[in-house]
Every structure is written in C-alpha cells, then in structure tokens.
Scaffold this active site. Structure first.
Site, PDB file in Angstrom:
ATOM      1  N   HIS A 216      -5.514  -7.311  -7.103  1.00  0.00           N
ATOM      2  CA  HIS A 216      -5.588  -6.378  -5.978  1.00  0.00           C
ATOM      3  C   HIS A 216      -5.737  -7.193  -4.702  1.00  0.00           C
ATOM      4  O   HIS A 216      -6.525  -8.137  -4.663  1.00  0.00           O
ATOM      5  CB  HIS A 216      -6.779  -5.425  -6.157  1.00  0.00           C
ATOM      6  CG  HIS A 216      -6.685  -4.221  -5.267  1.00  0.00           C
ATOM      7  ND1 HIS A 216      -6.861  -4.294  -3.908  1.00  0.00           N
ATOM      8  CD2 HIS A 216      -6.410  -2.926  -5.545  1.00  0.00           C
ATOM      9  CE1 HIS A 216      -6.705  -3.077  -3.389  1.00  0.00           C
ATOM     10  NE2 HIS A 216      -6.434  -2.234  -4.368  1.00  0.00           N
TER      11      HIS A 216
ATOM     12  N   GLU B   9      -0.607   6.041  -0.637  1.00  0.00           N
ATOM     13  CA  GLU B   9      -0.978   4.667  -0.998  1.00  0.00           C
ATOM     14  C   GLU B   9       0.290   3.823  -1.027  1.00  0.00           C
ATOM     15  O   GLU B   9       1.404   4.356  -0.995  1.00  0.00           O
ATOM     16  CB  GLU B   9      -1.711   4.630  -2.344  1.00  0.00           C
ATOM     17  CG  GLU B   9      -3.149   5.130  -2.212  1.00  0.00           C
ATOM     18  CD  GLU B   9      -4.004   4.875  -3.442  1.00  0.00           C
ATOM     19  OE1 GLU B   9      -5.157   4.477  -3.279  1.00  0.00           O
ATOM     20  OE2 GLU B   9      -3.519   5.069  -4.571  1.00  0.00           O
TER      21      GLU B   9
END
Ligand SMILES: Cc1cc2nc3c(=O)[nH]c(=O)nc-3n(C[C@H](O)[C@H](O)[C@H](O)COP(=O)(O)OP(=O)(O)OC[C@H]3O[C@@H](n4cnc5c(N)ncnc54)[C@H](O)[C@@H]3O)c2cc1C
Length: 540
Positions: free
Chosen positions: A238, A120
């Site tokens: 996000h 990630e």
C-alpha cells in the site's frame, strides 16, 4: 488426543469466516453443526482494520454497472484476472451487499437516508460504500460477530489455531489438527468440509499494515496438504502507511479514500510529484503510486514522503476520517493543518490457494475463501475495496454450494491420517528458539530482497537464506507454541513467494523486477504444488 466432529469447520474469523458461518447456518440444516475456530479473539483479523470501504455495484447506485466495475478491475489486474470470476463476483454484489445491510451492517448514509458512495484509486466512478466514516471493517465484522455469537448452530473456539490438515490417501481433506494456545494442547476435528478463511501474509514483511496474525498459516496448511498455490509473487504494497520512524513496523493505514477526497502527495521539498508518474496522479493504480513514492524516497534518501490533506474541508475531514484524524492526532499531527508522513508497507496478498468463487480448491473437502484464496479476481494488482467484496461474495457462494453437498463427518480414517495424528501425539524436544529474533530476521530479509523492486540476484540470495533458516529450525511439523507454528508457516510461505517471484521473468502489476522490466505479451499464472516428498513442483 481429544477429538470432535462437525459438519463444517471454518478456520478464521475475519469477514470471510464470520459471514460463511452465518450463511451456512441460515442456509442448511447441519446435524453436526458448524465450528468456527480462530487463533485470537473472535473477529480479530485484517478485516477489522479495513478502512476505506467495500465495492457496491448495487441498484441503489444507478450510475454504476457490472460492466464498468469489471473493466476497472481487469485494467488494474494487468492481464492476470480471470474475467469470469470478476464478472461473477461483481454481478453478485447487489444481492450480497443488500444481505449484509439486512444482517445489520450500517453503511454511511446522507441526510436524506440514501447510501453514500466514495471514489478510490483506479475506479471510474464513486462506488465504494463505507461505514463509520473510515471504519468499514469494524462496521462489517462487529455486525457479523454479534450474529455469530447469537447463533446456536455455530460453536466458536478462540485462541486455537489449525496447524495441519488431515488429508487421506485419496487426497480428501477430513479435518485438521488444532493447537490451543491457552491449554497448550493439540486436538483433532473431523469434518467433510474444511474452510480456510485465514487471511493474508503481511507479517512476512518488516513494514506492514496487517495485524500480528497475518502470517500465511492457510498457505502453509494447504501447500503441505498438496493443494495448488497460485501467484504468490503478487504482494500489494500500500502506498500510504503512517511512517513515524523506521522503528514503527506495524503501520497504521492512511486509506486511499483520503486521496479519493483530494489529498495530494508531496516530497520532502513540499513539491507534488504524482503528475510525473501517471495521468491519474494520486488516483493511479496502487502499484504505480507505490513505486512513485519509492522512487521519490530513494532519490531523496528519505524515509517517507507526505500526504497533504489540508485542502479538504475541515468538517468533511473529521466526518469522513474520524479514525485517521484521531490516530494522527495522538501522534501530534493535525491532519487538517499538517502533512502526514507516509511510506509504502506490505498490505495485501493477491495470490493464494487456487480456488473457485465457491471456494473449491484442488483438494476434495478443502475450501478457501477471502484473502487466503486466489480466485482470479485481483490478477496482478488488486483494485481498492474489491477484497472485502470478494470475502463476502465467496462466503455466500460457498454456503450455497455446500447446501447441495453431503456433509456427514467422515466415517473412517486411513493410515495417512493415523500417521499425522501420531506426529502430533508424540513428544518433541524442548530445544529453545529465539522466535522473535528469527521472525524479525525473516521479515527484514523479505522487505530488503523480496519487496517493491526485485532482482534475480536479490531473490536468489533470499531463497538461499530461507532454505538455511528452514534447515536451522528443526520443527517442520509439531511445534511447542503458537509463535513457533507461525514462524514455521512464515518460512514455507516466504519460500513460495520467492520461488514464484524468481520464476516470473517479467514485471507485471505489483511484481516489479529491475532485471526484467518488460511485461510479456502472454499473461501466465504461477501455479505451485508439493508432491509426495518432492518440494515445489510447478503445475500447468
Ligand atoms: C489496515 C487494512 C485496511 C484495509 N482496508 C480495506 C478496505 O477498505 N477495503 C477492502 O476491500 N479491503 C481492505 N483491506 C483488505 C481486507 O481487509 C482483507 O483483504 C480482508 O479483510 C481479508 O478478510 P479475510 O476474512 O479473508 O481474512 P482476515 O480478515 O485477515 O481474517 C483471517 C482470520 O483467520 C485467523 N487465522 C489465521 N490463521 C489461523 C490459523 N492457523 N488458525 C486459526 N485461525 C487463523 C485470524 O486470526 C483471523 O481471524 C484492508 C486491510 C488492512 C490490513
């Protein structure tokens, strides 16, 4: 009012609350048992919706090391991480993740039975464990929930929310007032260890990936009890939430792991743009990707950009991201063929109740773990998949710490506590508030004035407005129902975020100010505390 006594009371049933209850039951003999109280159904939480995974610095991944994970975390945290907390949590991950596996959590494995790790953003190597492809939160919470339900030492009360902490004149927490949404009654629970595991504050914003319950309750409770609250200005937005239309407010997350597998961000003209913003492109730290998308959207007067995952092998896409593929499919988007419309949304609260890795706060008897706590792991910007790790490590350490504590319920209560109980025993006016509209106005204000890019002028405007909203809403303590309590809590939490954001005259990590673009050479935490009747006192 009805009352009961427990050795430990845990508020909240996400990963942190469930795992803390389980470890406490396994570690300690508690004569008065454990109460797990949660405001909706058991396990309904941010944790349930976590997709991408959990960091595992574990012996099954010999290429990884604590040092490498610590360096990645410190770098993302933009100078504000507590290096000791980062090292502690990273070092504990091997033991805790393997304990989760023994507790029934099924992380994905390859055909030979070995655990699989993914990448990630801002991680140097593949170290993210996942479950059910992209349903890691469900995998963890479901396994823990089952164990909690089977455990006779743990009493579960659902649909009940903690609405005030019982703190005595010696500044010790002795319990809480609960409000049960179904019976519409208040009750008292006494304990010598009150654990807040109430999660984050995403619902303070118009667009969020967080479910309805993330209204900052724990922050309000701890602040009003006199605990130190830290770094609330650091809200993580996000970069990639599914953006179907401006009316779609609670947004489904498109996990970072999709970019980890190779998906590219494109603007409305179909052009890839991340190379303009960072050499790691789509895998730059979250705050940078979010601001890059925001900048493209603003330039194009657009409502979203797109995430193109069509270059990823079709079979891999559906195997790794079944939840995302299904959700997008329901909206007519075949992610193997069509780009996904995405835009930033409020996602994670880096700050919170100042706490140690064992959950100790500035108030004796009050503990905070998980997203509601600020341990110093995340600094100014959380590294992806570190939050679930923090939840379980801190729950584990809390249980260990409490195994040496004296957990007898309080023997006597003083005048301070009697006065609190009186407030909740007395009737209140039945004045009617249109809470849904009030909540929406607050969320819009936070999104527009306290969002991805901030300025002193907009923050000041928001602070004035919040203070007006507080004055208009007379219910500062006892309320009529759950919605009113949540609105009360949202107002307090919003005021704390804005006050700390105004005071931070620099840009750092997720806190970006158009009027103070520089990052100061010294990284300083924002600490705030309510004292006596004076509001919002800074403490060094
Ligand atoms: C969509 C989404 C995807 C994510 N993906 C990841 C990921 O892949 N990896 C990762 O590490 N992190 C991820 N995160 C973040 C992570 O899920 C959370 O930070 C973490 O789960 C928080 O866990 P928690 O136990 O502290 O709080 P939560 O899981 O939010 O639980 C809080 C609990 O407290 C209860 N509660 C709240 N207030 C009260 C009250 N007053 N009284 C009683 N109960 C109360 C709630 O009902 C809930 O049960 C994601 C978050 C979201 C929203």
């Amino acid at each position: 009012m009805k009352y009961s006594e427990y050795s430990v009371v845990i508020v909240g049933s996400g990963a942190a609350g469930l795992y803390a209850a389980l470890k406490l039951s396994q570690e300690i003999e508690l004569p008065d048992g454990i109460l797990l109280v949660t405001k909706s159904g058991l396990g309904e939480s941010n944790s349930l919706y976590a997709q991408g995974g959990i960091v595992g610095v574990i012996h099954q991944n010999p290429e990884d090391s604590v040092n490498c994970h610590v360096q990645d975390t410190l770098k993302a945290g933009a100078g504000l991480c507590d290096a000791k907390a980062v090292e502690y949590i990273s070092s504990a991950s091997d033991e805790v993740i393997n304990d989760l596996i023994s507790s029934g959590v099924k992380f994905d494995r390859d055909s030979t039975g070995e655990l699989t790790f993914t990448l990630e953003a801002a991680h140097s190597i593949k170290r993210i464990l996942h479950s059910g492809g992209d349903a890691t939160g469900r995998g963890i919470t479901e396994a823990l929930r089952q164990k909690v339900l089977e455990d006779d030492n743990i009493t579960v009360i659902e649909n009940s929310m903690a609405v005030e902490l019982l703190v005595d004149s010696d500044k010790e927490c002795k319990g809480a007032i609960l409000y049960n949404e179904l019976t519409e009654e208040h009750e008292i629970v006494y304990t010598s260890a009150l654990v807040l595991a109430t999660g984050g504050v995403g619902q303070l914003y118009q667009y969020t990936t967080n479910p309805e319950g993330a209204t900052g309750d724990g922050i309000d409770l701890a602040y009003n009890a006199g605990a130190v609250i830290q770094d609330m200005e650091f809200i993580q937005f996000h970069p990639t939430a599914l953006a179907l239309s401006p009316n779609n407010k609670n947004r489904f997350l498109i996990s970072e792991a999709v970019r980890g597998e190779g998906a590219k961000l494109i603007n409305n003209h179909g052009d890839e743009f991340m190379a303009k913003y960072h050499d790691k492109r789509e895998l730059a730290p979250r705050d940078i990707v979010t601001r890059a998308i925001y900048s493209e959207m603003t330039r194009e007067h657009g409502f979203n950009v797109f995430l193109n995952a069509s270059m990823i092998d079709h079979n891999k896409l559906s195997r790794r991201f079944p939840t995302i593929a299904k959700k997008c499919g329901e909206q007519g988007i075949d992610i193997s063929k069509k780009p996904i419309p995405v835009a930033p949304a409020a996602h994670y609260t880096m700050g919170g109740i100042k706490a140690t890795v064992e959950g100790k706060t500035s108030i004796n008897g009050l503990y905070a773990i998980g997203e509601v706590a600020s341990t110093g792991l995340h600094g100014a910007n959380r590294l992806a998949s570190n939050s679930l790790l923090e939840c379980v490590v801190c729950a584990y350490e809390l249980a260990d710490y409490l195994s040496f504590a004296n957990l007898m319920p309080p023997k006597k209560i003083d005048n301070n506590i009697r006065q609190i109980i009186e407030v909740y025993s007395a009737p209140i006016s039945d004045e009617d508030y249109d809470i849904q509209t009030l909540k929406q106005n607050l969320k819009k204000l936070m999104w527009n004035n306290v969002g991805i890019i901030r300025s002193g002028e907009k923050l000041q405007e928001a602070l004035t407005e919040i203070q007006k909203m507080k004055a208009d809403f007379k219910r500062t303590r006892k309320c009529l129902n759950k919605d009113e309590y949540e609105y009360r809590n949202m107002l307090t939490t919003a005021e704390l975020i804005i006050t700390e954001a105004l005071a931070r005259k620099e840009s750092r990590g997720a806190h970006c100010r158009s009027d103070y673009k520089q990052t100061n050479s010294q990284a300083i935490h924002s600490n705030i505390k309510k004292q006596e009747n004076k509001e919002l006192i800074y403490v060094k």
